[in-house]
Design a protein around this motif. Structure first.
Motif, mmCIF file in Angstrom:
data_model
loop_
_atom_site.group_PDB
_atom_site.id
_atom_site.type_symbol
_atom_site.label_atom_id
_atom_site.label_comp_id
_atom_site.label_asym_id
_atom_site.label_seq_id
_atom_site.Cartn_x
_atom_site.Cartn_y
_atom_site.Cartn_z
ATOM 1 N N MET A 121 7.144 33.929 -6.127
ATOM 2 C CA MET A 121 8.469 34.144 -5.543
ATOM 3 C C MET A 121 9.236 32.837 -5.442
ATOM 4 O O MET A 121 10.446 32.805 -5.661
ATOM 5 N N ASP A 122 8.535 31.772 -5.121
ATOM 6 C CA ASP A 122 9.159 30.451 -5.075
ATOM 7 C C ASP A 122 9.769 30.114 -6.435
ATOM 8 O O ASP A 122 10.949 29.771 -6.546
ATOM 9 N N LEU A 123 8.966 30.269 -7.501
ATOM 10 C CA LEU A 123 9.439 29.913 -8.837
ATOM 11 C C LEU A 123 10.598 30.799 -9.286
ATOM 12 O O LEU A 123 11.583 30.317 -9.851
ATOM 13 N N LEU A 124 10.497 32.097 -9.010
ATOM 14 C CA LEU A 124 11.587 32.996 -9.403
ATOM 15 C C LEU A 124 12.853 32.679 -8.616
ATOM 16 O O LEU A 124 13.958 32.739 -9.151
ATOM 17 N N ALA A 125 12.688 32.316 -7.340
ATOM 18 C CA ALA A 125 13.853 31.988 -6.515
ATOM 19 C C ALA A 125 14.533 30.720 -7.035
ATOM 20 O O ALA A 125 15.757 30.624 -7.067
ATOM 21 N N ARG A 126 13.731 29.753 -7.467
ATOM 22 C CA ARG A 126 14.324 28.533 -8.049
ATOM 23 C C ARG A 126 15.157 28.880 -9.269
ATOM 24 O O ARG A 126 16.286 28.402 -9.424
ATOM 25 N N ASN A 127 14.591 29.728 -10.142
ATOM 26 C CA ASN A 127 15.335 30.109 -11.350
ATOM 27 C C ASN A 127 16.598 30.887 -11.005
ATOM 28 O O ASN A 127 17.631 30.744 -11.643
ATOM 29 N N LEU A 128 16.487 31.718 -9.971
ATOM 30 C CA LEU A 128 17.637 32.519 -9.556
ATOM 31 C C LEU A 128 18.747 31.610 -9.032
ATOM 32 O O LEU A 128 19.921 31.775 -9.354
ATOM 33 N N ARG A 129 18.354 30.630 -8.217
ATOM 34 C CA ARG A 129 19.351 29.680 -7.682
ATOM 35 C C ARG A 129 20.018 28.916 -8.817
ATOM 36 O O ARG A 129 21.233 28.742 -8.840
ATOM 37 N N ALA A 130 19.190 28.459 -9.757
ATOM 38 C CA ALA A 130 19.739 27.689 -10.880
ATOM 39 C C ALA A 130 20.723 28.539 -11.673
ATOM 40 O O ALA A 130 21.801 28.078 -12.053
ATOM 41 N N GLU A 131 20.358 29.817 -11.905
ATOM 42 C CA GLU A 131 21.224 30.703 -12.677
ATOM 43 C C GLU A 131 22.550 30.920 -11.946
ATOM 44 O O GLU A 131 23.622 30.870 -12.546
ATOM 45 N N ILE A 156 28.433 29.745 -10.896
ATOM 46 C CA ILE A 156 29.502 29.214 -10.052
ATOM 47 C C ILE A 156 30.233 28.095 -10.786
ATOM 48 O O ILE A 156 31.457 28.065 -10.847
ATOM 49 N N VAL A 157 29.462 27.206 -11.398
ATOM 50 C CA VAL A 157 30.079 26.134 -12.172
ATOM 51 C C VAL A 157 30.973 26.729 -13.247
ATOM 52 O O VAL A 157 32.103 26.309 -13.459
ATOM 53 N N GLY A 158 30.458 27.794 -13.887
ATOM 54 C CA GLY A 158 31.212 28.471 -14.934
ATOM 55 C C GLY A 158 32.553 28.981 -14.435
ATOM 56 O O GLY A 158 33.582 28.801 -15.075
#
Lengths: 320, 423
Positions: free
Chosen positions: A300-310, A315-317
């Motif tokens: 869940m930690d790893l998936l959450a990191r990827n989710l935040r990055a995405e 948002i940047v987009g």
């Protein structure tokens, strides 16, 4: 970051490096879980929904605890499949949930492929907590972590998987993971419980348990899935126990330091001898439960990191 | 009616097995002959060197009337057929309710005539409610125009009842269409057993279940001497039994589906329900064996088994999703894969898609020789396109070829000399 997946739907899409990175992080969570204060904040502010279309106590509790220790808001939805059949389709359920903006969705479903279907319709990260006879990835990862900690490695081992292979998603996920990590795999089952064509996956098949256990470093027992059987797979539980139940006599054919595993819940006296299951020198069954929480925290930690990055990229987009 | 003269055509003649440039003359909806001069006053049609073939006779099309008109109506099926080069639809009786009485048959016959631009003939149920227990009024149904009798995919396990139905059908000369499958063995299965099914954890059936079903049916045919057609033969293991039955002189023919000829079990991929069929897709070895059996004549007929399913019935976990695909508009480009792959010539394909089904069903169609009805399709076998399921005319859009690159476009279709479609 080696772990790039958006969802954890199975072991099949994972690269060996991704598997290792889950295990490495899980090792750290094992340490955290052994402290008195077990709290972390990596999922703070995030919402985790556990959606179980099939009854489960252990897996659901493990996911719930994992989420809570990471600081997520956890909600459990027990959706008996019968109530879904009465009206709402799986996709409608998914869309309803999606509208509540969860971040992590943990799903168990009695149909193979159902979690994949659901994952294609939602915006959050989906974790497969078992779909039909297809995959149960966190179980395979926690088994791998248990093996690595007991044996010091997760390569070049001889692993015997024994029992109801045909109905087991645990067997499939483990078979795929152990293959990816370059182990020697043996499947031991009565022919009625051996799925057809599995020899093509690179494993040896045995219907004689003693023969199959020879030289094994790890003995992985599976539960006889009576609820998935519509009769006539084995003559009786006592004959099954006689031929395929793990006891000290049969275990003697494996390596002297072989460990005994079981994903639980156990049918004592059907697939495994009760005393052997409790033998702390051989059985790592309780360790598996402990590793389960840590592995789920890591996933869940790893998936959450990827989710935040995405989401950050999105948002940047929009700003550009 | 007028006279038409097709010239500059590549004539695909399944009777003679020829594929050659030529002309075709049609008068009052009937073919006058090939390679004649244009009669005075005839309308000239320049085929631009493209293929002119007998229209497809598609044996086993599901239409949602009565009961499921939201899936497909006679109108939408007819338009789709015309656009796909299908000039005769042989419709299935697995409707709601089943077409098992002369009254229902008269209703659908009237509806079809009112609404569809192509010919539609109906099969009737062999047993009441397709339940496999009591035979239908085969005599009355024949009088009302039933072209064959079938319970479609419902396989009767009451062998005694089935043998009586076959015996009775035999006395009237009725053709019975069976679905070869061992019902108890295939119950609940959604894939063919093997590596793929095991990897995906899907309930599977051995390909031998088809042979077991076929062997039973063929034994009943031997017993009753009924006229029998196996709807879909999809596995290599069934072929020897079929060859034996034919060699023994039983009145037996067999068909297969365009999907089993062009797709295999691995196409299901990530649980894609548009690739779920009855019977399930088979191994590549089986697919190759079925193509070879078509080429050597063991299998006689290719059909689309057009089965419209709405989105809701497909957007489900694989095991629970509906089986079948729409195919009236894709049977021709899919068949072109077999042609371009060098497996079957165009005359051989139209023998299986037009001539053989028409002859087996006692229809005059499927030919482009003198006195045949002018049911024709003009198509370009090489024209490439990418399939877009939302461009289909069927009410249901469930095609496995969505997004696929295909070759073969229907340019125009005629039924009894009247143009019913133009691209």
């Amino acid at each position: 970051m080696a772990f790039r997946a958006r969802h954890l739907l199975g072991i099949e899409p994972l690269a060996p490096l991704e598997i290792t990175s889950v295990l490495d992080l899980a090792d750290r969570y094992v340490d955290l879980n052994r402290r008195t204060v077990k709290q972390s904040d990596v999922l703070e502010g995030m919402t985790q929904i556990n959606m179980f279309f099939e009854n489960s106590t252990r897996t659901q509790a493990s996911f719930e605890l994992a989420g809570k220790r990471l600081g997520a808001d956890v909600m459990n939805m027990s959706v008996a499949s019968s109530s879904v059949k009465k009206g709402e389709t799986l996709i409608d359920t998914a869309l309803t949930l999606n509208a509540m903006h969860p971040d992590l969705l943990v799903v168990r479903h009695p149909n193979s492929g159902a979690v994949n279907l659901l994952a294609s319709k939602v915006n959050c990260a989906v974790l497969n907590a078992g779909d039909g006879r297809h995959e149960h990835p966190t179980q395979a990862l926690l088994d791998a972590l248990t093996i690595r900690r007991a044996k010091g490695r997760i390569q070049r081992l001889t692993v015997a998987i024994c029992g109801d292979i045909a109905h087991s998603r645990v067997a499939r996920s483990n078979l795929i993971l152990l293959n990816k990590m370059e182990n020697r795999i043996r499947l031991i089952a009565p022919p009625t419980l051996m799925p057809s064509g599995v020899d093509a996956f690179g494993c040896e098949l045995f219907d004689d348990m003693r023969e199959g256990l020879k030289g094994a470093d790890v003995v992985m027992m599976l539960r006889l899935q009576k609820e998935r059987m519509d009769g006539g797979f084995i003559p009786s539980e006592r004959e099954y126990y006689h031929r395929y139940g793990l006891d000290a006599e049969k275990l003697a054919f494996a390596n002297p330091d072989a460990i005994v595993m079981h994903p639980g819940p156990m049918n004592r006296g059907v697939e495994i001898d009760g005393d052997l299951a409790d033998d702390i020198n051989r059985s790592v069954i309780q360790d598996q439960v402990e590793m389960g929480v840590a592995v789920r925290m890591a996933c869940m930690d790893l998936l959450a990191r990827n989710l935040r990055a995405e989401r950050g990229r999105q948002i940047v987009g929009t700003m550009v | 009616m007028s006279t038409l003269h097709f010239h500059n055509a590549r004539l695909i003649d399944p009777e003679t097995g020829t594929d050659a440039p030529g002309t075709l003359t049609v008068k009052d909806g009937v073919i006058l002959g090939q390679d004649g001069k244009a009669p005075k006053g005839a309308t000239l049609i320049d085929c631009g060197g493209k293929c002119l073939a007998p229209g497809i006779v598609d044996w086993g099309v599901k239409i949602g009337e009565p009961g499921e008109r939201h899936r497909e109506s006679f109108r939408s099926a007819g338009l789709a057929a015309a656009a796909g080069g299908v000039t005769t639809i042989i419709a299935r009786p697995d409707t709601l309710p089943a077409i098992d009485t002369p009254e229902t048959l008269e209703f659908v016959t009237r509806r079809a005539q009112e609404s569809a631009p192509v010919r539609i003939r109906h099969m009737a149920a062999l047993t009441k409610g397709r339940e496999g227990r009591e035979m239908t009024e085969i005599g009355f149904l024949l009088d009302a125009g039933a072209i064959a009798f079938t319970d479609v995919f419902a396989v009767s396990t009451e062998t005694k009842a089935l043998s009586r139905a076959l015996t009775y059908a035999r006395s009237l000369g009725a053709l019975v269409v069976g679905h070869p499958q061992e019902a108890a063995l295939s119950k609940g299965a959604s894939t063919t057993s093997g590596k793929f099914a095991s990897l995906k954890g899907l309930p599977a059936v051995s390909p031998l279940a088809e042979r077991m079903g076929l062997e039973r049916d063929l034994a009943l045919v031997e017993m009753t001497r009924a006229r029998y057609h196996a709807d879909q033969i999809t596995t290599a293991a069934s072929l020897p039994a079929l060859q034996r039955a034919k060699a023994a002189g039983l009145d037996v023919t067999a068909g297969t589906s365009i999907h089993h000829l062009t797709l295999n079990e691995f196409d299901v991929g990530d649980y894609r329900t548009f690739f779920k069929f009855t019977p399930p897709l088979r191994s590549e070895e089986d697919r190759q064996a079925i193509i070879a059996a078509l080429a050597d004549g063991t299998i006689d007929v290719i059909a689309s088994f057009h089965t419209p399913a709405d989105e809701e019935s497909k957007r489900l976990p694989f095991e629970e999703a509906a089986a079948g695909a729409v195919a009236l508009e894709t049977i021709l480009p899919a068949a072109m894969r077999l042609y371009h792959g060098g497996h079957l010539s165009l005359p051989a394909l139209f023998r299986a898609m037009a001539l053989n089904p028409a002859q087996r069903l006692g229809l005059p169609q499927g030919r482009i020789s003198e006195d045949a009805p002018a049911d024709l399709v003009l198509f370009d076998p090489d024209a490439p396109f990418q399939m877009d399921r939302f461009a289909l005319r069927s009410k249901s859009k469930n095609t496995p070829f969505d997004g696929a690159r295909m070759e073969g476009k229907v340019l125009a279709t005629w039924v009894a000399g009247a143009q019913v479609f133009t691209a």
